[in-house]
Write an enzyme that holds these catalytic residues in place. Structure first.
Site, PDB file in Angstrom:
ATOM      1  N   LEU A 179       0.834  -1.204   0.000  1.00  9.43           N
ATOM      2  CA  LEU A 179       0.000   0.000   0.000  1.00  9.43           C
ATOM      3  C   LEU A 179       0.866   1.250   0.000  1.00  9.43           C
ATOM      4  O   LEU A 179       1.673   1.468   0.917  1.00  9.43           O
ATOM      5  CB  LEU A 179      -0.926  -0.006   1.218  1.00  9.43           C
ATOM      6  CG  LEU A 179      -1.869   1.198   1.355  1.00  9.43           C
ATOM      7  CD1 LEU A 179      -2.823   1.267   0.161  1.00  9.43           C
ATOM      8  CD2 LEU A 179      -2.640   1.128   2.669  1.00  9.43           C
ATOM      9  N   ASP A 180       0.675   2.099  -1.034  1.00  9.16           N
ATOM     10  CA  ASP A 180       1.400   3.371  -1.180  1.00  9.16           C
ATOM     11  C   ASP A 180       2.918   3.191  -1.116  1.00  9.16           C
ATOM     12  O   ASP A 180       3.645   4.114  -0.756  1.00  9.16           O
ATOM     13  CB  ASP A 180       0.952   4.379  -0.112  1.00  9.16           C
ATOM     14  CG  ASP A 180      -0.473   4.866  -0.343  1.00  9.16           C
ATOM     15  OD1 ASP A 180      -0.871   4.952  -1.520  1.00  9.16           O
ATOM     16  OD2 ASP A 180      -1.169   5.153   0.632  1.00  9.16           O
ATOM     17  N   GLY A 181       3.387   1.997  -1.488  1.00  9.60           N
ATOM     18  CA  GLY A 181       4.822   1.728  -1.413  1.00  9.60           C
ATOM     19  C   GLY A 181       5.448   1.396  -2.745  1.00  9.60           C
ATOM     20  O   GLY A 181       6.569   0.919  -2.789  1.00  9.60           O
TER      21      GLY A 181
END
Length: 290
Positions: free
Chosen positions: A233-235
């Site tokens: 996630l968001d990485g």
């Protein structure tokens, strides 16, 4: 008149003579190179190259360029991608209720700043249907909740296939895409094909009201990050970022306004870099040939 070009992106084990070999291959087929960018990552032992050449007078017809490049890259034990500058990929924009990134992208497509098509806009809310229709895109409202997420993503994939979508842009789409969706959306010749935008307060200011909490902490710099979407996630690998200074005179509404500006800039820049084949992803990071 703009002359159409072919673009080769290559990642392979680094060794001496690669620049000469690649440029020699283009020259041997009568190609005139207009851009050539290379990078050696000594820590990873990898060589990255983006070569662009004019198709006019090139010795191979378009349909033969990809097989020829494949043979070249197999000889170099590398990964490759071929694209053409006059190809305008069909993209789908996913949105929720916020309209600033959607409007910005559609306007840039209309003016020719973003060389792509947007035949499809998908949302988990009905609010932005009018904007999509104004710009000639089909709008599809697909409600998403915990109970129907798998069903909703199946519908998403059907729509992407129907419209022959090659790129998905999450323009403030407030839902998390599952690993199953990401593995199922697999257009040809695309290593990464989903781009997201978020405010750069993450992970320090996650959750609700990040701008209010940033204001309470007295931050002096805010921004936005556009990245490829992965299972983390968001990485995912970062493509573009934008920042702006804030001061003690700014209130929460000022931070929100400035933050939206940065989101528009970072997302449009990332999308353009992607569709112009200026981004290469390797080992969880990006090389951006700007």
């Amino acid at each position: 008149m703009t002359i159409a070009t072919a673009i080769l992106q290559l990642i392979c084990p680094d060794r001496a003579g690669l620049v000469s070999e690649l440029s020699g291959w283009v020259a041997a087929n009568g190609g005139n190179i207009v851009h050539a960018d290379h990078h050696s990552d000594h820590g990873a032992g990898l060589f990255l190259s983006r070569i662009e050449w004019e198709l006019e007078s090139f010795g191979l017809p378009r349909e033969e360029i990809c097989p020829a490049a494949r043979a070249l890259c197999q000889r170099l034990s590398g990964q490759y991608k071929i694209n053409f500058s006059d190809h305008r990929p069909p993209a789908a924009i996913f949105v929720s209720k916020q309209d600033h990134c959607l409007l910005d992208l559609l306007w840039r497509v209309r003016t020719g700043e973003l060389p792509m098509q947007v035949p499809l806009v998908i949302s988990n809310h009905p609010n932005l249907a009018g904007i999509a229709e104004e710009f000639g895109a089909h709008f599809e409202h697909v409600p998403v909740n915990a109970a129907n997420k798998a069903e909703a993503e199946t519908r998403h994939l059907q729509l992407l296939a129907e419209h022959k979508i090659e790129l998905v842009v999450l323009a403030k789409y407030m839902q998390v895409l599952t690993p199953e969706f990401l593995s199922s959306f697999d257009p040809p010749y695309a290593f990464h094909q989903v781009i997201n935008i978020h405010h750069s307060f993450l992970p320090a200011f996650t959750g609700a009201n990040p701008y209010k909490r940033a204001w309470e902490r007295g931050v002096k710099l805010i921004g936005a990050t556009a990245h490829y979407v992965t299972d983390e996630l968001d990485g995912g690998p970062i493509i573009a970022q934008a920042t702006v200074h804030v001061s003690h005179r700014d209130d929460v509404e000022d931070l929100i306004r400035k933050g939206r500006d940065m989101e528009r800039l970072a997302l449009s820049r990332a999308v353009r870099l992607h569709i112009c084949d200026q981004v290469m992803v390797y080992r969880g990071r990006t090389a951006v040939f700007d």
